[in-house]
Write an enzyme that holds these catalytic residues in place. Structure first.
Site, PDB file in Angstrom:
ATOM      1  N   CYS A 137      -5.508  12.701  13.182  1.00 48.78           N
ATOM      2  CA  CYS A 137      -5.964  11.385  13.058  1.00 48.78           C
ATOM      3  C   CYS A 137      -5.822  10.427  14.257  1.00 48.78           C
ATOM      4  O   CYS A 137      -5.385  10.860  15.258  1.00 48.78           O
ATOM      5  CB  CYS A 137      -5.448  10.682  11.668  1.00 48.78           C
ATOM      6  SG  CYS A 137      -3.959   9.823  11.894  1.00 48.78           S
ATOM      7  N   ARG A 175      -9.042  -0.652   4.203  1.00 50.17           N
ATOM      8  CA  ARG A 175      -8.286   0.619   3.905  1.00 50.17           C
ATOM      9  C   ARG A 175      -7.056   0.159   3.105  1.00 50.17           C
ATOM     10  O   ARG A 175      -6.250   0.502   2.479  1.00 50.17           O
ATOM     11  CB  ARG A 175      -8.040   1.859   4.662  1.00 50.17           C
ATOM     12  CG  ARG A 175      -9.207   2.666   4.751  1.00 50.17           C
ATOM     13  CD  ARG A 175      -8.802   3.697   5.876  1.00 50.17           C
ATOM     14  NE  ARG A 175      -7.781   4.384   5.249  1.00 50.17           N
ATOM     15  CZ  ARG A 175      -7.264   5.641   5.892  1.00 50.17           C
ATOM     16  NH1 ARG A 175      -7.632   6.010   6.740  1.00 50.17           N
ATOM     17  NH2 ARG A 175      -6.158   6.113   5.035  1.00 50.17           N
ATOM     18  N   ILE A 213       7.329   6.760  17.186  1.00 48.57           N
ATOM     19  CA  ILE A 213       7.005   7.569  16.110  1.00 48.57           C
ATOM     20  C   ILE A 213       5.533   8.307  16.172  1.00 48.57           C
ATOM     21  O   ILE A 213       5.582   9.599  15.622  1.00 48.57           O
ATOM     22  CB  ILE A 213       6.791   6.660  14.640  1.00 48.57           C
ATOM     23  CG1 ILE A 213       7.991   5.638  14.602  1.00 48.57           C
ATOM     24  CG2 ILE A 213       6.477   7.389  13.417  1.00 48.57           C
ATOM     25  CD1 ILE A 213       9.278   6.308  14.308  1.00 48.57           C
ATOM     26  N   ASP A 254       4.257   0.270  12.010  1.00 46.27           N
ATOM     27  CA  ASP A 254       3.056  -0.197  11.487  1.00 46.27           C
ATOM     28  C   ASP A 254       2.698  -1.764  11.810  1.00 46.27           C
ATOM     29  O   ASP A 254       1.794  -2.430  11.505  1.00 46.27           O
ATOM     30  CB  ASP A 254       2.945  -0.036   9.882  1.00 46.27           C
ATOM     31  CG  ASP A 254       2.874   1.216   9.237  1.00 46.27           C
ATOM     32  OD1 ASP A 254       2.382   2.168  10.307  1.00 46.27           O
ATOM     33  OD2 ASP A 254       3.228   1.657   8.071  1.00 46.27           O
ATOM     34  N   LYS A 261       0.816  -1.181   0.015  1.00 42.44           N
ATOM     35  CA  LYS A 261      -0.067   0.030   0.035  1.00 42.44           C
ATOM     36  C   LYS A 261       0.702   1.362  -0.033  1.00 42.44           C
ATOM     37  O   LYS A 261       0.682   2.371  -0.663  1.00 42.44           O
ATOM     38  CB  LYS A 261      -0.796  -0.128   1.044  1.00 42.44           C
ATOM     39  CG  LYS A 261      -1.243   1.305   1.563  1.00 42.44           C
ATOM     40  CD  LYS A 261      -2.418   1.189   2.605  1.00 42.44           C
ATOM     41  CE  LYS A 261      -1.899   1.725   4.131  1.00 42.44           C
ATOM     42  NZ  LYS A 261      -1.547   2.899   4.426  1.00 42.44           N
ATOM     43  N   ASN A 262       1.725   1.285   0.872  1.00 42.87           N
ATOM     44  CA  ASN A 262       2.449   2.539   1.085  1.00 42.87           C
ATOM     45  C   ASN A 262       3.728   2.911  -0.007  1.00 42.87           C
ATOM     46  O   ASN A 262       4.081   3.871  -0.169  1.00 42.87           O
ATOM     47  CB  ASN A 262       3.259   2.547   2.399  1.00 42.87           C
ATOM     48  CG  ASN A 262       2.107   2.622   3.456  1.00 42.87           C
ATOM     49  OD1 ASN A 262       1.060   3.121   3.112  1.00 42.87           O
ATOM     50  ND2 ASN A 262       2.554   2.646   4.689  1.00 42.87           N
ATOM     51  N   ASP A 286       4.211  20.041   8.350  1.00 45.54           N
ATOM     52  CA  ASP A 286       4.917  21.145   8.355  1.00 45.54           C
ATOM     53  C   ASP A 286       6.478  20.996   7.746  1.00 45.54           C
ATOM     54  O   ASP A 286       6.839  21.918   7.045  1.00 45.54           O
ATOM     55  CB  ASP A 286       5.260  21.564   9.818  1.00 45.54           C
ATOM     56  CG  ASP A 286       5.771  20.369  10.777  1.00 45.54           C
ATOM     57  OD1 ASP A 286       5.308  19.356  10.561  1.00 45.54           O
ATOM     58  OD2 ASP A 286       6.950  20.756  11.201  1.00 45.54           O
ATOM     59  N   GLN A 287       6.853  19.766   7.601  1.00 42.74           N
ATOM     60  CA  GLN A 287       8.189  19.438   7.008  1.00 42.74           C
ATOM     61  C   GLN A 287       7.877  19.516   5.481  1.00 42.74           C
ATOM     62  O   GLN A 287       8.795  19.878   4.900  1.00 42.74           O
ATOM     63  CB  GLN A 287       8.716  18.075   7.380  1.00 42.74           C
ATOM     64  CG  GLN A 287       8.851  18.090   8.947  1.00 42.74           C
ATOM     65  CD  GLN A 287       9.848  19.043   9.340  1.00 42.74           C
ATOM     66  OE1 GLN A 287      10.920  19.088   9.067  1.00 42.74           O
ATOM     67  NE2 GLN A 287       9.414  19.861  10.546  1.00 42.74           N
ATOM     68  N   ARG A 289      -0.119  14.363  13.451  1.00 42.26           N
ATOM     69  CA  ARG A 289       0.570  14.312  12.117  1.00 42.26           C
ATOM     70  C   ARG A 289       0.589  15.479  11.065  1.00 42.26           C
ATOM     71  O   ARG A 289      -0.204  15.636  10.214  1.00 42.26           O
ATOM     72  CB  ARG A 289      -0.037  12.992  11.232  1.00 42.26           C
ATOM     73  CG  ARG A 289      -0.272  11.707  12.197  1.00 42.26           C
ATOM     74  CD  ARG A 289      -0.798  10.555  11.509  1.00 42.26           C
ATOM     75  NE  ARG A 289       0.069  10.009  10.204  1.00 42.26           N
ATOM     76  CZ  ARG A 289      -0.351   9.059   9.415  1.00 42.26           C
ATOM     77  NH1 ARG A 289      -1.470   8.436   9.701  1.00 42.26           N
ATOM     78  NH2 ARG A 289       0.255   8.638   8.647  1.00 42.26           N
ATOM     79  N   PRO A 290       1.168  16.368  11.708  1.00 43.21           N
ATOM     80  CA  PRO A 290       1.351  17.711  10.904  1.00 43.21           C
ATOM     81  C   PRO A 290       2.148  17.324   9.570  1.00 43.21           C
ATOM     82  O   PRO A 290       2.857  16.441   9.404  1.00 43.21           O
ATOM     83  CB  PRO A 290       2.054  18.685  11.962  1.00 43.21           C
ATOM     84  CG  PRO A 290       2.767  17.766  13.057  1.00 43.21           C
ATOM     85  CD  PRO A 290       2.098  16.286  13.015  1.00 43.21           C
TER      86      PRO A 290
HETATM   87  N1  EPU Z   1       5.828  14.698  11.220  1.00 39.40           N
HETATM   88  C1  EPU Z   1       5.746  15.985  11.416  1.00 39.40           C
HETATM   89  N2  EPU Z   1       5.916  16.694  10.448  1.00 39.40           N
HETATM   90  C2  EPU Z   1       5.621  16.363   9.150  1.00 39.40           C
HETATM   91  C3  EPU Z   1       5.752  15.065   8.737  1.00 39.40           C
HETATM   92  C4  EPU Z   1       5.905  14.084   9.957  1.00 39.40           C
HETATM   93  O1  EPU Z   1       5.961  16.445  12.690  1.00 39.40           O
HETATM   94  O2  EPU Z   1       5.660  17.500   8.453  1.00 39.40           O
HETATM   95  C5  EPU Z   1       5.780  13.679  12.239  1.00 39.40           C
HETATM   96  C6  EPU Z   1       4.751  12.669  12.341  1.00 39.40           C
HETATM   97  O3  EPU Z   1       3.559  13.380  12.943  1.00 39.40           O
HETATM   98  C7  EPU Z   1       5.161  11.476  12.966  1.00 39.40           C
HETATM   99  C8  EPU Z   1       6.807  11.373  12.372  1.00 39.40           C
HETATM  100  O4  EPU Z   1       7.040  12.581  12.200  1.00 39.40           O
HETATM  101  O5  EPU Z   1       5.231  11.633  14.408  1.00 39.40           O
HETATM  102  C9  EPU Z   1       6.978  10.488  11.086  1.00 39.40           C
HETATM  103  O6  EPU Z   1       5.659  10.580  10.126  1.00 39.40           O
HETATM  104  P1  EPU Z   1       5.817  10.266   8.647  1.00 39.40           P
HETATM  105  O7  EPU Z   1       5.744  11.657   7.969  1.00 39.40           O
HETATM  106  O8  EPU Z   1       7.018   9.528   8.355  1.00 39.40           O
HETATM  107  O9  EPU Z   1       4.554   9.440   8.477  1.00 39.40           O
HETATM  108  P2  EPU Z   1       3.785   9.344   7.067  1.00 39.40           P
HETATM  109  O10 EPU Z   1       4.503   9.640   5.938  1.00 39.40           O
HETATM  110  O11 EPU Z   1       2.361  10.420   7.141  1.00 39.40           O
HETATM  111  C10 EPU Z   1       4.113   6.944   6.552  1.00 39.40           C
HETATM  112  C11 EPU Z   1       2.975   5.689   6.255  1.00 39.40           C
HETATM  113  C12 EPU Z   1       2.499   5.309   7.539  1.00 39.40           C
HETATM  114  C13 EPU Z   1       3.550   4.850   8.478  1.00 39.40           C
HETATM  115  C14 EPU Z   1       4.696   6.123   8.779  1.00 39.40           C
HETATM  116  C15 EPU Z   1       5.768   5.871   9.574  1.00 39.40           C
HETATM  117  C16 EPU Z   1       2.238   6.188   4.141  1.00 39.40           C
HETATM  118  C17 EPU Z   1       1.135   6.338   2.951  1.00 39.40           C
HETATM  119  N3  EPU Z   1       2.144   6.307   5.241  1.00 39.40           N
HETATM  120  O12 EPU Z   1       3.181   7.863   7.239  1.00 39.40           O
HETATM  121  O13 EPU Z   1       1.494   4.132   7.315  1.00 39.40           O
HETATM  122  O14 EPU Z   1       3.087   4.730   9.783  1.00 39.40           O
HETATM  123  O15 EPU Z   1       5.193   6.638   7.326  1.00 39.40           O
HETATM  124  O16 EPU Z   1       6.621   4.557   9.006  1.00 39.40           O
HETATM  125  O17 EPU Z   1       3.414   5.700   3.450  1.00 39.40           O
HETATM  126  C18 EPU Z   1      -0.017   2.715   7.871  1.00 39.40           C
HETATM  127  O18 EPU Z   1       0.426   2.331   6.735  1.00 39.40           O
HETATM  128  O19 EPU Z   1      -0.738   2.106   8.737  1.00 39.40           O
HETATM  129  C19 EPU Z   1       0.362   3.944   8.123  1.00 39.40           C
HETATM  130  C20 EPU Z   1      -0.122   4.934   9.257  1.00 39.40           C
END
Ligand code: EPU
Length: 416
Positions: A116, A396, A326, A304, A22-23, A124-125, A121-122
Site C-alpha cells: 500500500c 476512511r 515503522i 499515525d 477507528k483502529n 507473514d507474522q 506491509r506483509p
Molecule cells: N509487519 C510485517 N509482517 C507482519 C506484520 C507487520 O513485516 O506480518 C511490519 C509492517 O510492514 C510494519 C510493522 O511491521 O512495518 C508494523 O506493522 P503493524 O502490523 O503493527 O501495522 P498494522 O497492524 O497493519 C496498525 C494500524 C495502522 C498503524 C500501525 C502501526 C490498524 C487497523 N492499523 O496497522 O494504522 O499505522 O498499526 O501503529 O490498527 C492508520 O490508522 O492510518 C494506520 C495505518
C-alpha cells in the site's frame, strides 16, 4: 471525487467531540465473528473503513443493526468464511477476520492484502503465529487459505511488534485449546480495548496492556456490551491543528492518559495544554517551535501522527528531524507540503524540516489517510486557498473532520 477547499489563517476556538477509535473499532467488529450471541457496541465511529468492515462481515452472514449510534452484531448465522480481494484491497484491516474465523469455524480464506501507499506491509507474522497454533495454511491464487480442526495454544514470538497481528492472535487464542503466550505483543491502547472486550465475552487473558499476553482458551465466548475507546489519533490531529492555526479548543469525550508523548511534544512546540480524564484543552497564541521525534510502537511516538506533526514543523521556528521507523514509505506527504512552500528534505528514513515563516495555499493531493490529515493542518495554517484532492483517504478514518473543524471556526468546505 470530493475535494476539500480550505482558506487558511483562521484561528480555531470552541469544543470538538472526539469519536471512537477507528483502529479499536475494526478489530472489535471482527470479534463479532467469535460468538453466536449479540455484541452491543457503542461509540463506533462513522467512517468509510467501518462501513467497509460491516459490509464484509454482512457478506459472511453476520447480522448487523445500527440504531442511535449503537451497532449490534450477531454471529449466529455466519456461513461464509471468505474475505474476497475486492474488499481486502480497499481495506487491509480485513486481515482481522482471519483469526476469529479460524478459531470458531476451523477455516478461513482471506485475500492477501498486497502493498500500500505507506509500505509493503506483509502479513507473514500473522501466518507464522497461526501456523504455530496448528493451522494449515496455503497461499494460492492470491489467497491465504487456513484450516485447523481446533487451534492449539502455543508460544508466539513475532519478529517485530505488530498491532493487527497481536489482535488476530488474541482472537484466535481466546477459543483455542490450551494456553497461548504472546511475547513481543503490541501494547497499543486499541489492542487493550479489544482484550477488554474479549474478557467481557468470557475470554481468559492475563497481562493486558503489557508486551506479554497469556490467554487460556475457552470452549465458547458469549455476548457482551462494550464502548469503543476514544480515538487518540483523531484527538492528536485536532491538537496539531490548533497548534498550527492558533486558538483555544477543548476536545471532549477523549482520553488524556493515552496521549502522553503527543501532549509532551505539543508542549515543547509551545502549546499550553491542560487536561482531565475525558477532555483536553489546547491554547496556542504564538508561532510553534520545531520539534524532533522518532516514531516507535506505543507508548512511543505514533507513526499515525508523524505527518500531522510534520505539518506543524513546516511553519515552526527552527529545524526539526523526523525519523520514521515503522513504515518504509511514509513520507508521501513531503512532496505535497513542499508544494505549499515547506522546506523538507528526505534522507533515508529521516526528514529534515526547515521551518518557514509561512506556507502558501495550492492544489495538493492526498496519498493516504494520515497524509490527508497533515495536508488539512498545513492548509489551515497556509495563506490563501488550499484544495486537497482525493480526500476519500480522509473519509476512511476521520469522522466528519470538515464539519468538526468548521464548528470551531475553520474555513473549510467539501466540494464535489
Ligand atoms: N509487519 C510485517 N509482517 C507482519 C506484520 C507487520 O513485516 O506480518 C511490519 C509492517 O510492514 C510494519 C510493522 O511491521 O512495518 C508494523 O506493522 P503493524 O502490523 O503493527 O501495522 P498494522 O497492524 O497493519 C496498525 C494500524 C495502522 C498503524 C500501525 C502501526 C490498524 C487497523 N492499523 O496497522 O494504522 O499505522 O498499526 O501503529 O490498527 C492508520 O490508522 O492510518 C494506520 C495505518
Amino acid at each position: 471525487m470530493d475535494k476539500l477547499l480550505i482558506t487558511g489563517g483562521y484561528r480555531l476556538n470552541g469544543d470538538v467531540i472526539i469519536s471512537g477509535a477507528k483502529n479499536a473499532a475494526l478489530p472489535i467488529l471482527c470479534a463479532g465473528l467469535l460468538t453466536a450471541d449479540d455484541l452491543v457496541l457503542s461509540n463506533v465511529p462513522s467512517l468509510q473503513d467501518v462501513s467497509t468492515m460491516l459490509k464484509l462481515l454482512r457478506q459472511m452472514g453476520l447480522a448487523v443493526t445500527q440504531e442511535n449510534g449503537i451497532v449490534t452484531l450477531n454471529g449466529a448465522a455466519v456461513n461464509n468464511w471468505e474475505a474476497p480481494y475486492d474488499m481486502v484491497k480497499t481495506m487491509r484491516a480485513s486481515i482481522l477476520v482471519l483469526g476469529p474465523l479460524l478459531a470458531r469455524f476451523g477455516e478461513a480464506k482471506v485475500s492477501l492484502p498486497g502493498g500500500c501507499a505507506i509500505g509493503s506491509r506483509p502479513v507473514d507474522q500473522h501466518i507464522k503465529g497461526l501456523q504455530a497454533m496448528g493451522a494449515e495454511i496455503t497461499i494460492e491464487a492470491g489467497y491465504i487459505h487456513a484450516k485447523a480442526k481446533r487451534l492449539k495454544g502455543a508460544k508466539i514470538v513475532t519478529d517485530m511488534i505488530t498491532v493487527t497481528g497481536t489482535e488476530n492472535f488474541l482472537m484466535a487464542a481466546a477459543l483455542a485449546d490450551g494456553e497461548t503466550v504472546l511475547e513481543n505483543a503490541a501494547r497499543e491502547p486499541e489492542v487493550t480495548d479489544l482484550a477488554n472486550l474479549l474478557v467481557a465475552m468470557g475470554a481468559k487473558i492475563q497481562g493486558i496492556g503489557t508486551d506479554r499476553l497469556v490467554i487460556q482458551g475457552v470452549d465458547r465466548l458469549h455476548g457482551a456490551a462494550h464502548t469503543v475507546i476514544a480515538d487518540r489519533i483523531e484527538t492528536a490531529t485536532f491538537l496539531c491543528a490548533v497548534a498550527a492555526a492558533g486558538g483555544d479548543i477543548t476536545l471532549k469525550n477523549t482520553r488524556s492518559d493515552i496521549l502522553d508523548v503527543a501532549m509532551d511534544k505539543l508542549r515543547e512546540a509551545g502549546v499550553i495544554i491542560t487536561s482531565g480524564p475525558d477532555w483536553i484543552r489546547a491554547q496556542m497564541g504564538a508561532r510553534p517551535k520545531a520539534v524532533s521525534f522518532r516514531t516507535t510502537e506505543y507508548p512511543g511516538f505514533p507513526t499515525d501522527m508523524q505527518a500531522q506533526f510534520m505539518a506543524l514543523d513546516c511553519i515552526a521556528q527552527g529545524v526539526s528531524k523526523v525519523t520514521e521507523t515503522i513504515f518504509e514509505n511514509r513520507f508521501m506527504h513531503v512532496q505535497e507540503m513542499n508544494r505549499l512552500g515547506a522546506h523538507i528534505e528526505i534522507d533515508g528514513h529521516t526528514a529534515i524540516v526547515n521551518g518557514v515563516d509561512k506556507l502558501v495555499g495550492a492544489p495538493v493531493m492526498a496519498t493516504d489517510l494520515r497524509a490527508s490529515a497533515s495536508l488539512v493542518i498545513a492548509g489551515l495554517a497556509a495563506e490563501g486557498e488550499t484544495l486537497i484532492d482525493r480526500i476519500y483517504h480522509l473519509d476512511r478514518g476521520y469522522d466528519k473532520m470538515e464539519v468538526k473543524l468548521s464548528g470551531v471556526g475553520a474555513h473549510i468546505q467539501r466540494v464535489k
